[in-house]
Design an enzyme around this catalytic site. Structure first.
Site, PDB file in Angstrom:
ATOM      1  N   SER A 272       0.829  -1.189   0.000  1.00 35.93           N
ATOM      2  CA  SER A 272       0.000   0.000   0.000  1.00 35.93           C
ATOM      3  C   SER A 272       0.874   1.252   0.000  1.00 35.93           C
ATOM      4  CB  SER A 272      -0.944  -0.046   1.198  1.00 35.93           C
ATOM      5  OG  SER A 272      -2.063   0.736   0.979  1.00 35.93           O
ATOM      6  N   ASP A 503      -8.973  -4.077  -6.108  1.00 36.04           N
ATOM      7  CA  ASP A 503      -8.454  -3.521  -4.859  1.00 36.04           C
ATOM      8  C   ASP A 503      -9.205  -2.228  -4.551  1.00 36.04           C
ATOM      9  OD1 ASP A 503      -6.846  -2.100  -2.927  1.00 36.04           O
ATOM     10  OD2 ASP A 503      -5.142  -3.347  -3.482  1.00 36.04           O
ATOM     11  N   HIS A 531      -7.380  -5.925  -0.689  1.00 39.02           N
ATOM     12  CA  HIS A 531      -6.273  -4.981  -0.769  1.00 39.02           C
ATOM     13  C   HIS A 531      -4.946  -5.718  -0.639  1.00 39.02           C
ATOM     14  CE1 HIS A 531      -4.042  -1.368  -0.552  1.00 39.02           C
ATOM     15  NE2 HIS A 531      -3.865  -1.353   0.755  1.00 39.02           N
TER      16      HIS A 531
END
Length: 562
Positions: A272, A503, A531
């Site tokens: 991320s 995602d 995710h």
């Protein structure tokens, strides 16, 4: 928070969503803005309790097209590519690059901890330093050692040390842990590294429940006041560090650590927001790139507002997937088998509106469930499909029994609120990094109102709140030092960029864009929900990443996994 253990949950990247607190991520979310009132980036993070969190540009963040015409901040313009730093380390930094770490035992068996010193201001290294928490677990295998492997779960604001000790150094494949010393450093201002602080628990509770879908001028004023109070709290408690919380500075800290550890090149897995941190490192030090895995990728070429809108679309896509699954089950509170996903969304929106008018009771003492907290709870469950059963149960309790306890628990897990009413510093660090990295999405409530139709078309369920949450960085006490830019990292060794097609926090298009920008980028696609992808159950993804980490052989171009 999730149906799996906390240690495993922290292994999920996440982005912080502006309207929800901030992520991310994002995600990994986890995605420039930071904590926002009544919100859940970030692309998280959920460092985090959900690994990885992406910076939330202003408030949130795959939809194509530009935002409001005439606003440069809403376009897709990117500045020139990031320039690499000179290969030779400046003499003014020699003291930091030449330091020796004093390791001590810490945490569970096998872990060591130390303190790394870095300059507060790289432009003026003699003006002070920051102390950064570092942890490692030495390689356990009998084969050839390959140096250190740094990990970062995202946020910004997620604790890399916590992620290492609770998951990465225990849950990564045995062959990877056998080949590398597993290492983490909490970025400056995060967790154990001189943490930024802003509000006490009671004031943070009030901030988190603030209405981010204002229906009147008075409610708009209350939201603006909450943003200002949050920013003022950060300034009063952490003024010296706030101007030096950028991703560029954190990436430079990682290079100091690389040198101190004795590694010629940096090996790294970032989720991320951790992908933005890793890509920034590659842009600054391309010749020092070893094996970099960027999972749940962010696109550094986007403005804050565009990132917010893209993430808004990502969460709408995730909700549509959740709704389709929910409507096949007898316990779905959003409708029956014949209900459309659009109607399910309308039913959820109606529930939010009812909660806005009359907050729900909870079992928590003196805490009711407001619309903002309910929305945060729903978004928290969008990061991982494993949380869908928990969300269905929470919505059933709230919508049918008027009991908001379970949704409140989901919201608390997103904010990292502890049972004693205190908070980790995740949301404070999230805002500090996001608001410094990119100019704010909006400069005034009027700009938000002009953009509302576009955000609401992008997501009928979440768009309005996401847009208003993106206003938070407008009141930040420190001017942004960064802006949109491409990262090419010319001359770097192959870099693996992992993207998940659905995602919610770091939309797949971001991974495609970053892989295309990077001179040596290699895109690995996971077709699925949730995710990030590494370590989430796809043998295809895990095999490709493990092979790369162990041999340096990157996935074949265009490789897709399910």
């Amino acid at each position: 928070m999730r149906s799996r253990s906390r240690a495993r949950a922290r292994a999920r990247a996440s982005v912080r969503v502006g309207v929800l607190a901030s992520a991310s991520a994002s995600a990994s979310a986890d995605a420039g803005a930071g904590a926002s009132a009544g919100a859940t980036a970030g692309a998280g993070a959920r460092g985090t309790r959900r690994p990885g969190a992406v910076r939330v540009a202003g408030a949130l963040l795959t939809a194509a097209g530009l935002l409001a015409a005439g606003c440069d901040s809403g376009g897709d313009r990117a500045d020139a590519a990031m320039a690499a730093l000179p290969e030779k380390t400046p003499s003014a930094l020699a003291h930091f690059y030449g330091q020796k770490l004093s390791w001590r035992s810490c945490g569970s068996a096998g872990f060591q901890c130390a303190t790394l010193k870095a300059p507060l201001d790289y432009a003026h290294p003699a003006r002070g330093e920051v102390k950064l928490a570092v942890s490692r677990k030495k390689a356990t295998g009998d084969g050839r050692r390959q140096g250190s492997l740094l990990v970062n779960p995202g946020g910004p604001g997620g604790s890399a040390v916590g992620y290492l000790q609770s998951y990465a150094a225990l849950g990564y494949p045995a062959k990877v842990r056998g080949a590398y010393d597993m290492v983490a450093v909490d970025p400056r201002g995060v967790a154990r590294s001189e943490p930024v602080t802003c509000l006490d628990g009671k004031r943070m509770d009030a901030y988190a429940r603030t209405d981010v879908t204002p229906d009147s001028k008075a409610e708009q004023d209350a939201l603006v006041a909450a943003f200002k109070k949050f920013a003022a709290g950060c300034e009063s408690r952490s003024a010296a560090l706030l101007p030096h919380m950028s991703t560029v500075e954190a990436a430079r800290d990682m290079d100091v650590l690389r040198a101190v550890l004795g590694d010629k090149r940096l090996n790294y897995v970032g989720a991320s927001y951790g992908t933005f941190l890793g890509a920034t490192y590659a842009g600054l030090f391309p010749e020092r790139v070893g094996r970099l895995v960027l999972d749940g990728a962010m696109d550094p070429s986007l403005t804050a507002r565009r990132m917010n809108r893209d993430q808004t679309a990502g969460f709408e896509t995730a909700f549509q997937s959740f709704a389709r699954d929910c409507l096949t089950r007898k316990d779905c509170p959003l409708g029956t088998k014949g209900t459309t996903t659009e109607k399910a969304g309308a039913n959820l929106s109606a529930f939010f509106a009812r909660t806005d008018a009359r907050p729900l009771r909870t079992s928590a003492r003196k805490r009711s469930l407001t619309e903002a907290l309910a929305t945060t709870g729903v978004i928290a469950a969008m990061y991982d499909e494993a949380a869908w059963p928990q969300l269905r149960a929470a919505l059933n309790a709230a919508m049918k029994k008027k009991d908001g306890t379970s949704l409140l628990a989901l919201s608390d897990s997103y904010y990292e609120r502890e049972s004693d009413g205190t908070y980790t510093n995740l949301m404070y660090a999230n805002a500090a990094v996001n608001c410094l990295d990119l100019p704010a999405s909006f400069s005034s409530p009027a700009e938000v109102e002009a953009a509302l139709p576009d955000f609401e078309r992008t997501s009928p369920v979440f768009g309005r709140g996401m847009a208003w949450s993106a206003l938070n960085c407008s009141y930040w006490p420190v001017k942004p030092s960064g802006g949109p830019h491409r990262i090419e990292a010319k001359g770097a060794a192959p870099i693996v960029v992992v993207g998940t097609t659905r995602d919610p926090a770091t939309p797949y298009r971001w991974a495609r864009s970053l892989a295309a920008q990077l001179d040596s980028g290699r895109l690995l696609t996971y077709t699925g929900d949730g995710h990030t992808a590494y370590g989430r159950g796809s043998g295809c993804v895990d095999s490709a990443v493990n092979t790369y980490l162990l041999t340096g052989r990157a996935p074949t171009p265009g490789k897709r996994c399910t």
